[in-house]
Motif scaffolding. Structure first.
Motif, PDB file in Angstrom:
ATOM      1  N   ALA A 128       0.846  -1.199   0.000  1.00  0.00           N
ATOM      2  CA  ALA A 128       0.000   0.000   0.000  1.00  0.00           C
ATOM      3  C   ALA A 128       0.877   1.242   0.000  1.00  0.00           C
ATOM      4  O   ALA A 128       0.507   2.284  -0.570  1.00  0.00           O
ATOM      5  N   ALA A 129       2.056   1.149   0.612  1.00  0.00           N
ATOM      6  CA  ALA A 129       2.962   2.296   0.686  1.00  0.00           C
ATOM      7  C   ALA A 129       3.424   2.759  -0.690  1.00  0.00           C
ATOM      8  O   ALA A 129       3.771   3.942  -0.866  1.00  0.00           O
ATOM      9  N   LYS A 130       3.462   1.868  -1.668  1.00  0.00           N
ATOM     10  CA  LYS A 130       3.850   2.277  -3.023  1.00  0.00           C
ATOM     11  C   LYS A 130       2.871   3.310  -3.561  1.00  0.00           C
ATOM     12  O   LYS A 130       3.260   4.298  -4.194  1.00  0.00           O
ATOM     13  N   ARG A 131       1.582   3.067  -3.321  1.00  0.00           N
ATOM     14  CA  ARG A 131       0.569   4.000  -3.806  1.00  0.00           C
ATOM     15  C   ARG A 131       0.528   5.281  -2.988  1.00  0.00           C
ATOM     16  O   ARG A 131       0.130   6.334  -3.478  1.00  0.00           O
ATOM     17  N   GLU A 132       0.972   5.185  -1.723  1.00  0.00           N
ATOM     18  CA  GLU A 132       0.905   6.352  -0.845  1.00  0.00           C
ATOM     19  C   GLU A 132       2.064   7.326  -1.068  1.00  0.00           C
ATOM     20  O   GLU A 132       1.869   8.535  -1.172  1.00  0.00           O
ATOM     21  N   HIS A 133       3.288   6.787  -1.140  1.00  0.00           N
ATOM     22  CA  HIS A 133       4.446   7.674  -1.260  1.00  0.00           C
ATOM     23  C   HIS A 133       5.548   7.130  -2.167  1.00  0.00           C
ATOM     24  O   HIS A 133       6.477   7.857  -2.508  1.00  0.00           O
ATOM     25  N   GLY A 134       5.476   5.869  -2.550  1.00  0.00           N
ATOM     26  CA  GLY A 134       6.434   5.311  -3.499  1.00  0.00           C
ATOM     27  C   GLY A 134       7.801   4.990  -2.930  1.00  0.00           C
ATOM     28  O   GLY A 134       8.669   4.490  -3.663  1.00  0.00           O
ATOM     29  N   LYS A 135       8.035   5.209  -1.631  1.00  0.00           N
ATOM     30  CA  LYS A 135       9.356   4.972  -1.042  1.00  0.00           C
ATOM     31  C   LYS A 135       9.453   3.519  -0.582  1.00  0.00           C
ATOM     32  O   LYS A 135       9.455   3.206   0.616  1.00  0.00           O
ATOM     33  N   VAL A 136       9.551   2.628  -1.551  1.00  0.00           N
ATOM     34  CA  VAL A 136       9.580   1.192  -1.276  1.00  0.00           C
ATOM     35  C   VAL A 136      10.594   0.516  -2.194  1.00  0.00           C
ATOM     36  O   VAL A 136      10.903   1.033  -3.272  1.00  0.00           O
ATOM     37  N   VAL A 137      11.084  -0.629  -1.769  1.00  0.00           N
ATOM     38  CA  VAL A 137      12.054  -1.395  -2.559  1.00  0.00           C
ATOM     39  C   VAL A 137      11.706  -2.880  -2.465  1.00  0.00           C
ATOM     40  O   VAL A 137      10.992  -3.305  -1.551  1.00  0.00           O
ATOM     41  N   PRO A 138      12.204  -3.685  -3.411  1.00  0.00           N
ATOM     42  CA  PRO A 138      11.957  -5.133  -3.333  1.00  0.00           C
ATOM     43  C   PRO A 138      12.694  -5.762  -2.149  1.00  0.00           C
ATOM     44  O   PRO A 138      13.650  -5.199  -1.613  1.00  0.00           O
ATOM     45  N   THR A 139      12.249  -6.946  -1.780  1.00  0.00           N
ATOM     46  CA  THR A 139      12.933  -7.701  -0.743  1.00  0.00           C
ATOM     47  C   THR A 139      12.675  -9.182  -0.960  1.00  0.00           C
ATOM     48  O   THR A 139      12.021  -9.582  -1.924  1.00  0.00           O
ATOM     49  N   TRP A 140      13.207  -9.997  -0.082  1.00  0.00           N
ATOM     50  CA  TRP A 140      13.005 -11.444  -0.133  1.00  0.00           C
ATOM     51  C   TRP A 140      12.582 -11.902   1.244  1.00  0.00           C
ATOM     52  O   TRP A 140      13.220 -11.573   2.234  1.00  0.00           O
ATOM     53  N   ASN A 141      11.505 -12.658   1.308  1.00  0.00           N
ATOM     54  CA  ASN A 141      11.065 -13.258   2.567  1.00  0.00           C
ATOM     55  C   ASN A 141      11.575 -14.688   2.648  1.00  0.00           C
ATOM     56  O   ASN A 141      11.651 -15.383   1.634  1.00  0.00           O
ATOM     57  N   TYR A 142      11.867 -15.148   3.868  1.00  0.00           N
ATOM     58  CA  TYR A 142      12.359 -16.518   4.028  1.00  0.00           C
ATOM     59  C   TYR A 142      12.302 -16.940   5.491  1.00  0.00           C
ATOM     60  O   TYR A 142      12.198 -16.105   6.402  1.00  0.00           O
ATOM     61  N   ALA A 143      12.371 -18.253   5.677  1.00  0.00           N
ATOM     62  CA  ALA A 143      12.552 -18.842   7.000  1.00  0.00           C
ATOM     63  C   ALA A 143      13.755 -19.775   6.910  1.00  0.00           C
ATOM     64  O   ALA A 143      13.866 -20.566   5.969  1.00  0.00           O
ATOM     65  N   ILE A 144      14.651 -19.682   7.897  1.00  0.00           N
ATOM     66  CA  ILE A 144      15.899 -20.439   7.806  1.00  0.00           C
ATOM     67  C   ILE A 144      16.387 -20.806   9.206  1.00  0.00           C
ATOM     68  O   ILE A 144      16.160 -20.077  10.171  1.00  0.00           O
ATOM     69  N   VAL A 145      17.019 -21.967   9.309  1.00  0.00           N
ATOM     70  CA  VAL A 145      17.629 -22.421  10.563  1.00  0.00           C
ATOM     71  C   VAL A 145      19.086 -22.755  10.290  1.00  0.00           C
ATOM     72  O   VAL A 145      19.408 -23.415   9.294  1.00  0.00           O
TER      73      VAL A 145
END
Length: 215
Positions: free
Chosen positions: A91-108
């Motif tokens: 939603a922040a992209k539409r609000e102000h555009g100050k966003v970047v890609p990322t990667w989600n993960y779970a790791i042990v």
């Protein structure tokens, strides 16, 4: 491992659950030629103190079991669900555009000293346990005993066992905890729309664990 507080996962039962669900670990050791890494399927003995014991086997032709420093820790990495997260879902992209890609993960990441075991009875027990873990859910599970005894005995001569007593363990669930409620809703919707299994698993994590605990 870099561990921002809101991504840390210190509950041993949760760490163990990921290892059981994703048992193919990356075994990293230090040898005479430097670092060596091999993907190895593990069986976890969760009751062994202090944090459990990992059991596996290597091909006898794999020099990793011979060329490692027994005085040094080894590292085993277990990768759980992971997914690319586009900023277009926020939603922040539409609000102000100050966003970047990322990667989600779970790791042990599990650390400990590695012991070599070259005993047929131990090896048979290890491959039996590993096979049962993977075959139990099948309608007609295959068992080690389905193969001829002499054939199994010959196969055991080609492998060596390893045990790693876990002396420290770290885990990280990076699943959009640092985003707003609106952004997490967007991430969940975007992942659900992909329809592949990995994206569905990550969507579930974002839904159930995305908000920082205690928030």
């Amino acid at each position: 491992m870099y561990q921002p507080p809101h991504f840390r996962e210190d509950r041993l039962e949760v760490q163990h659950a990921l290892i059981r669900t994703h048992p193919l670990g990356l075994l990293v050791t230090l040898g005479s030629t430097g670092l060596v890494a091999n993907p190895i399927p593990f069986v976890l003995d969760a009751l062994a103190p202090p944090y459990g014991t990992l059991k596996a086997h290597l091909s006898r032709a794999n020099r990793q079991w011979q060329d490692f420093d027994p005085a040094q820790e080894v590292l085993t990495v277990f990768q759980g669900p992971e997914a690319y997260i586009t900023p277009s879902w926020y939603a922040a992209k539409r609000e102000h555009g100050k966003v970047v890609p990322t990667w989600n993960y779970a790791i042990v990441q599990a650390y400990g000293r590695m012991t070599i075991i070259d005993e047929p009875a131990w090896l048979l027990q290890q491959i039996t346990a590993m096979t049962e873990d993977q075959e139990t859910a099948r309608p007609e599970p295959w068992a080690v005993g389905d193969a001829p005894e002499a054939f199994v005995a010959a196969q055991l001569k080609g492998i060596v066992g390893i045990e790693i007593e876990i002396t420290r363990i770290e885990a990280k669930w990076k699943v959009s905890q640092n985003r707003s409620d609106a952004d997490r809703l967007g991430v969940t919707a975007g992942l659900r729309a992909r329809q592949d299994e990995a994206s569905q698993q990550m969507a579930e994590l974002v839904e159930t664990r995305g908000a920082p605990r205690g928030s």
